[in-house]
Design an enzyme around this catalytic site. Sequence first.
Site, PDB file in Angstrom:
ATOM      1  N   ALA A 201     -52.667 -63.820  -1.324  1.00 24.65           N
ATOM      2  CA  ALA A 201     -51.201 -63.772  -1.314  1.00 24.65           C
ATOM      3  C   ALA A 201     -50.735 -63.899  -2.762  1.00 24.65           C
ATOM      4  O   ALA A 201     -51.188 -64.785  -3.484  1.00 24.65           O
ATOM      5  CB  ALA A 201     -50.641 -64.922  -0.496  1.00 24.65           C
ATOM      6  N   LYS A 202     -49.859 -63.002  -3.172  1.00 23.96           N
ATOM      7  CA  LYS A 202     -49.307 -63.101  -4.534  1.00 23.96           C
ATOM      8  C   LYS A 202     -48.069 -63.985  -4.425  1.00 23.96           C
ATOM      9  O   LYS A 202     -46.944 -63.501  -4.266  1.00 23.96           O
ATOM     10  CB  LYS A 202     -48.981 -61.698  -5.065  1.00 23.96           C
TER      11      LYS A 202
END
Length: 317
Positions: free
Chosen positions: A161-162
């Site tokens: 997940a960014k």
Amino acid sequence: MADSVTGRTSKIWRDGDIVNWEDATIHVMSHVVHYGSSVFEGIRCYDTPNGGAVFRLRDHMRRLTGSAKIYRFPMRYSVDDLIQATVDTIAANDLRQCYLRPVVVRTGEQMGFNPENVPVEVFIICWHWGSYLGHDAVEHGTDVQVSSWRRAAPDTFPTMAKAGGNYLNSQLSKLEAKQNGFAEGIMLDSAGFVSEGSGENLFLVRDDVLYTSQMSNGILHGVTRDSVITLARDLGYEVREMQMPREFLYLADEAFFTGTAAEITPIRSIDRLPVGEGKPGAVTRSIQKEFMGIAKGRVADRFNWLTPVPSPVSAKA
Ligand code: PMP
């Protein structure tokens, strides 16, 4: 007040509306300010002979909606909606090239870190941004160290997940590197294997074979990394995604970072040991040339990576 963003533009997309840069504000009591609750993307639009073109826009927006899903952000926009919004943002700013930052934020003024029912807003911002590690680094290579900070263990923060919060880890690595006189830090994963830079993926080259960490080494699944793997194989190189011990860094003939902001930046030394001959090598150069050639429309877009944007008003006859 001085502009804190060099190359700022005039319009920002905010939940379906185009607003003035100054009006895209959030409150200090927003959930995100206290608990780091945001997911975002970094995307580039390049000036090509056929007008502006966004590089791998769909892949970036798929990663954004994926990051939102992991953290259970309610998303009102589909990948297609976000693609259209991006094109609209570039057009509203009358641009042919820019860096783009879509960000999904829990802006609700609700305290306590439980994110349930906290209102979420989506912004798309664009500005002018040169290569992240600098033009000189792209040309001559950069000097890096292995960081004492590790990437998050797989059962702590999801690195696929960014998310805004992940970048506290990146900040520690970057600060340490800068304060020690290096441009960037390479982090190891929680088991001590090579992971990635604070904001870039990493490739090593040895005997004309490319090596890069695998997904389970705590990396962000980079769009540029994926592009380089595709291009390298297409150019006839073998690419191995694998677990790499730290000392493999010191035995590489060539090394380079990949990232939307950093593009392809050669590494000329690691922990003060020269990488190969201490300057960008032939494999790095050939990949850099092919990658930038496609992005800037000088080489045919054979993988369908470019999304054209409408010509700026000023460029129209
Ligand atoms: N790793 C990290 C931690 C990053 O922040 C980035 C930049 N988004 C990358 C790798 C490279 O990803 P991409 O090529 O998709 O920009």
